[in-house]
Scaffold this motif. Structure first.
Motif, short mmCIF file in Angstrom:
data_model
loop_
_atom_site.label_atom_id
_atom_site.label_comp_id
_atom_site.label_asym_id
_atom_site.label_seq_id
_atom_site.Cartn_x
_atom_site.Cartn_y
_atom_site.Cartn_z
N ILE A 90 0.93 -1.27 -0.01
CA ILE A 90 -0.04 0.06 0.11
C ILE A 90 0.98 1.40 -0.03
O ILE A 90 1.79 1.24 0.99
CB ILE A 90 -1.06 -0.03 1.21
N THR A 91 0.65 2.11 -0.91
CA THR A 91 1.42 3.37 -1.10
C THR A 91 0.27 4.67 -0.86
O THR A 91 -0.47 4.66 -1.61
CB THR A 91 1.94 3.45 -2.44
N TYR A 92 0.90 5.49 0.11
CA TYR A 92 0.01 6.74 0.30
C TYR A 92 1.21 7.69 -0.20
O TYR A 92 2.18 8.08 0.00
CB TYR A 92 -0.07 6.77 1.93
N ASN A 93 0.16 8.65 -0.98
CA ASN A 93 0.83 9.93 -1.65
C ASN A 93 0.21 10.97 -0.93
O ASN A 93 -0.77 11.46 -1.35
CB ASN A 93 0.71 9.56 -3.09
N GLY A 94 0.77 11.78 -0.33
CA GLY A 94 0.68 12.93 0.19
C GLY A 94 0.82 14.18 -0.48
O GLY A 94 0.42 15.29 0.21
N THR A 95 1.24 14.07 -1.58
CA THR A 95 1.23 15.11 -2.30
C THR A 95 -0.09 16.11 -2.61
O THR A 95 -0.95 15.56 -2.98
CB THR A 95 1.80 14.79 -3.89
N GLY A 96 0.13 17.23 -2.37
CA GLY A 96 -1.01 18.17 -2.36
C GLY A 96 -2.24 18.20 -1.32
O GLY A 96 -3.27 18.76 -1.11
N LYS A 97 -1.88 17.22 -0.29
CA LYS A 97 -2.64 16.88 1.22
C LYS A 97 -2.31 17.81 1.91
O LYS A 97 -1.13 18.15 2.07
CB LYS A 97 -2.73 15.37 1.32
N TYR A 98 -3.42 18.31 2.75
CA TYR A 98 -3.11 19.09 3.97
C TYR A 98 -2.27 18.14 4.99
O TYR A 98 -2.28 17.03 5.14
CB TYR A 98 -4.30 19.50 4.76
N PRO A 99 -1.20 18.89 5.51
CA PRO A 99 -0.43 18.13 6.51
C PRO A 99 -1.21 17.81 7.87
O PRO A 99 -2.24 18.29 7.89
CB PRO A 99 0.71 19.30 7.06
N GLY A 100 -0.70 16.82 8.68
CA GLY A 100 -1.55 16.42 9.63
C GLY A 100 -1.77 14.78 9.67
O GLY A 100 -1.32 14.31 8.87
N HIS A 101 -2.53 14.42 10.49
CA HIS A 101 -2.74 12.90 10.84
C HIS A 101 -3.66 12.58 9.67
O HIS A 101 -4.70 13.31 9.23
CB HIS A 101 -3.37 12.76 12.06
N PHE A 102 -3.79 11.30 9.25
CA PHE A 102 -4.64 10.72 8.22
C PHE A 102 -4.49 9.14 8.44
O PHE A 102 -3.62 8.46 9.30
CB PHE A 102 -4.14 10.60 6.54
N LYS A 103 -5.84 8.61 8.24
CA LYS A 103 -6.11 7.15 8.39
C LYS A 103 -6.84 6.85 7.14
O LYS A 103 -7.78 7.22 6.85
CB LYS A 103 -6.87 6.71 9.53
N LYS A 104 -6.32 5.90 6.42
CA LYS A 104 -7.07 5.32 4.93
C LYS A 104 -7.14 3.78 5.37
O LYS A 104 -6.30 3.09 5.79
CB LYS A 104 -6.04 5.52 3.94
N SER A 105 -8.05 3.41 4.37
CA SER A 105 -8.18 1.96 4.33
C SER A 105 -8.13 1.54 2.98
O SER A 105 -8.54 2.10 1.92
CB SER A 105 -9.67 1.66 4.95
N VAL A 106 -7.91 -0.07 2.67
CA VAL A 106 -8.23 -0.79 1.68
C VAL A 106 -8.93 -1.82 2.05
O VAL A 106 -8.54 -2.90 2.89
CB VAL A 106 -6.62 -1.14 1.03
N THR A 107 -10.00 -2.23 1.22
CA THR A 107 -10.94 -3.16 1.26
C THR A 107 -10.66 -4.22 0.50
O THR A 107 -10.45 -3.87 -0.88
CB THR A 107 -12.37 -2.66 1.20
#
Length: 131
Positions: A90-107
Protein backbone atom coordinates in the motif's frame (compact mmCIF):
# COMPACT_ATOMS: atom_id res chain seq x y z
CA UNK A 1 -38.63 -42.46 -7.17
CA UNK A 2 -38.86 -41.02 -3.66
CA UNK A 3 -35.72 -42.91 -2.64
CA UNK A 4 -33.82 -41.47 -5.60
CA UNK A 5 -34.94 -37.93 -4.71
CA UNK A 6 -33.93 -38.54 -1.09
CA UNK A 7 -30.47 -39.79 -2.08
CA UNK A 8 -30.00 -36.87 -4.47
CA UNK A 9 -30.94 -34.45 -1.70
CA UNK A 10 -28.50 -36.12 0.70
CA UNK A 11 -25.74 -35.98 -1.91
CA UNK A 12 -26.31 -32.27 -2.55
CA UNK A 13 -26.39 -31.55 1.19
CA UNK A 14 -23.19 -33.51 1.85
CA UNK A 15 -21.36 -31.76 -1.00
CA UNK A 16 -22.52 -28.39 0.36
CA UNK A 17 -21.36 -29.37 3.86
CA UNK A 18 -17.97 -30.54 2.60
CA UNK A 19 -17.55 -27.35 0.59
CA UNK A 20 -18.44 -25.20 3.61
CA UNK A 21 -15.85 -27.03 5.72
CA UNK A 22 -12.97 -26.43 3.35
CA UNK A 23 -11.79 -23.55 1.23
CA UNK A 24 -9.27 -20.78 1.31
CA UNK A 25 -8.66 -18.79 4.47
CA UNK A 26 -6.52 -15.68 4.85
CA UNK A 27 -4.39 -14.64 7.83
CA UNK A 28 -2.42 -11.38 7.93
CA UNK A 29 0.74 -10.64 9.90
CA UNK A 30 -0.94 -7.29 10.74
CA UNK A 31 -3.97 -5.34 9.52
CA UNK A 32 -2.80 -1.82 10.44
CA UNK A 33 0.43 0.01 9.66
CA UNK A 34 1.48 3.33 11.16
CA UNK A 35 3.99 5.27 9.06
CA UNK A 36 4.72 7.52 12.02
CA UNK A 37 5.75 11.09 11.25
CA UNK A 38 7.14 12.03 7.86
CA UNK A 39 7.68 15.31 6.04
CA UNK A 40 5.63 16.80 3.23
CA UNK A 41 9.04 17.13 1.51
CA UNK A 42 8.91 13.33 0.98
CA UNK A 43 5.16 12.72 0.86
CA UNK A 44 5.13 9.21 -0.66
CA UNK A 45 5.36 6.30 1.80
CA UNK A 46 4.75 2.57 1.31
CA UNK A 47 4.37 -0.54 3.42
CA UNK A 48 3.81 -4.21 2.70
CA UNK A 49 1.29 -6.48 4.40
CA UNK A 50 2.03 -10.21 4.25
CA UNK A 51 -0.71 -12.81 4.36
CA UNK A 52 -0.80 -16.60 4.49
CA UNK A 53 -3.40 -18.91 3.01
CA UNK A 54 -4.23 -21.01 6.11
CA UNK A 55 -7.04 -22.84 4.29
CA UNK A 56 -6.99 -25.93 2.12
CA UNK A 57 -7.86 -24.42 -1.28
CA UNK A 58 -6.20 -21.77 -3.48
CA UNK A 59 -6.78 -18.20 -2.25
CA UNK A 60 -7.64 -15.49 -4.76
CA UNK A 61 -7.82 -11.76 -4.13
CA UNK A 62 -10.54 -10.55 -6.45
CA UNK A 63 -10.30 -6.85 -5.66
CA UNK A 64 -8.49 -4.30 -3.48
CA UNK A 65 -10.21 -0.92 -3.25
CA UNK A 66 -8.66 2.09 -1.52
CA UNK A 67 -10.74 4.62 0.40
CA UNK A 68 -9.30 7.47 -1.70
CA UNK A 69 -7.12 8.14 -4.73
CA UNK A 70 -4.10 9.03 -2.59
CA UNK A 71 -3.80 5.39 -1.47
CA UNK A 72 -2.82 2.73 -4.02
CA UNK A 73 -2.82 -1.03 -3.34
CA UNK A 74 -0.76 -3.56 -5.32
CA UNK A 75 -1.40 -7.22 -4.55
CA UNK A 76 -0.49 -10.76 -5.49
CA UNK A 77 -2.53 -11.49 -8.62
CA UNK A 78 -2.06 -15.25 -8.95
CA UNK A 79 -3.84 -17.76 -6.66
CA UNK A 80 -2.00 -18.37 -3.39
CA UNK A 81 -1.77 -22.08 -2.62
CA UNK A 82 -2.51 -23.45 0.87
CA UNK A 83 0.36 -22.72 3.27
CA UNK A 84 1.92 -20.14 0.93
CA UNK A 85 2.16 -16.39 1.37
CA UNK A 86 1.30 -13.32 -0.67
CA UNK A 87 1.66 -9.58 -0.25
CA UNK A 88 -0.28 -6.38 -0.50
CA UNK A 89 1.79 -3.23 -0.92
CA UNK A 90 0.00 0.00 0.00
CA UNK A 91 1.41 3.35 -1.08
CA UNK A 92 0.15 6.62 0.37
CA UNK A 93 0.87 9.78 -1.64
CA UNK A 94 0.43 12.94 0.44
CA UNK A 95 1.30 15.30 -2.44
CA UNK A 96 -1.14 18.20 -2.35
CA UNK A 97 -2.76 16.97 0.88
CA UNK A 98 -2.96 19.05 4.04
CA UNK A 99 -0.32 18.17 6.61
CA UNK A 100 -1.55 16.34 9.69
CA UNK A 101 -2.82 12.93 10.72
CA UNK A 102 -4.47 10.62 8.19
CA UNK A 103 -6.00 7.15 8.31
CA UNK A 104 -6.87 5.37 5.07
CA UNK A 105 -8.25 1.93 4.35
CA UNK A 106 -8.06 -0.71 1.62
CA UNK A 107 -10.97 -3.13 1.36
CA UNK A 108 -10.15 -6.60 0.04
CA UNK A 109 -12.60 -8.96 -1.61
CA UNK A 110 -11.37 -12.57 -1.67
CA UNK A 111 -12.62 -16.14 -1.94
CA UNK A 112 -11.56 -16.78 1.69
CA UNK A 113 -13.96 -17.78 4.47
CA UNK A 114 -13.99 -14.11 5.47
CA UNK A 115 -14.70 -12.67 2.02
CA UNK A 116 -14.23 -8.99 2.88
CA UNK A 117 -11.35 -7.59 4.94
CA UNK A 118 -10.00 -4.13 5.58
CA UNK A 119 -6.40 -3.02 5.97
CA UNK A 120 -5.49 0.37 7.41
CA UNK A 121 -2.56 2.75 7.01
CA UNK A 122 -2.10 5.89 9.03
CA UNK A 123 0.51 8.47 9.83
CA UNK A 124 1.27 12.10 10.47
CA UNK A 125 2.59 14.24 7.64
CA UNK A 126 4.33 17.42 8.78
CA UNK A 127 4.45 20.66 6.78
CA UNK A 128 7.28 21.30 4.30
CA UNK A 129 10.49 22.59 5.78
CA UNK A 130 10.94 26.33 5.34
CA UNK A 131 13.55 27.21 2.73
Amino acid sequence: MKKLAFYMLMLVMSIGYAYAQGGADIKFDKTTHNFGTFSENNPVVSCTFTFTNVGDAPLVIHQAVASCGCTVPEYTQEPVMPGKTGTIKITYNGTGKYPGHFKKSVTLRTNAKTEMMRLFVEGNMTAKDAK
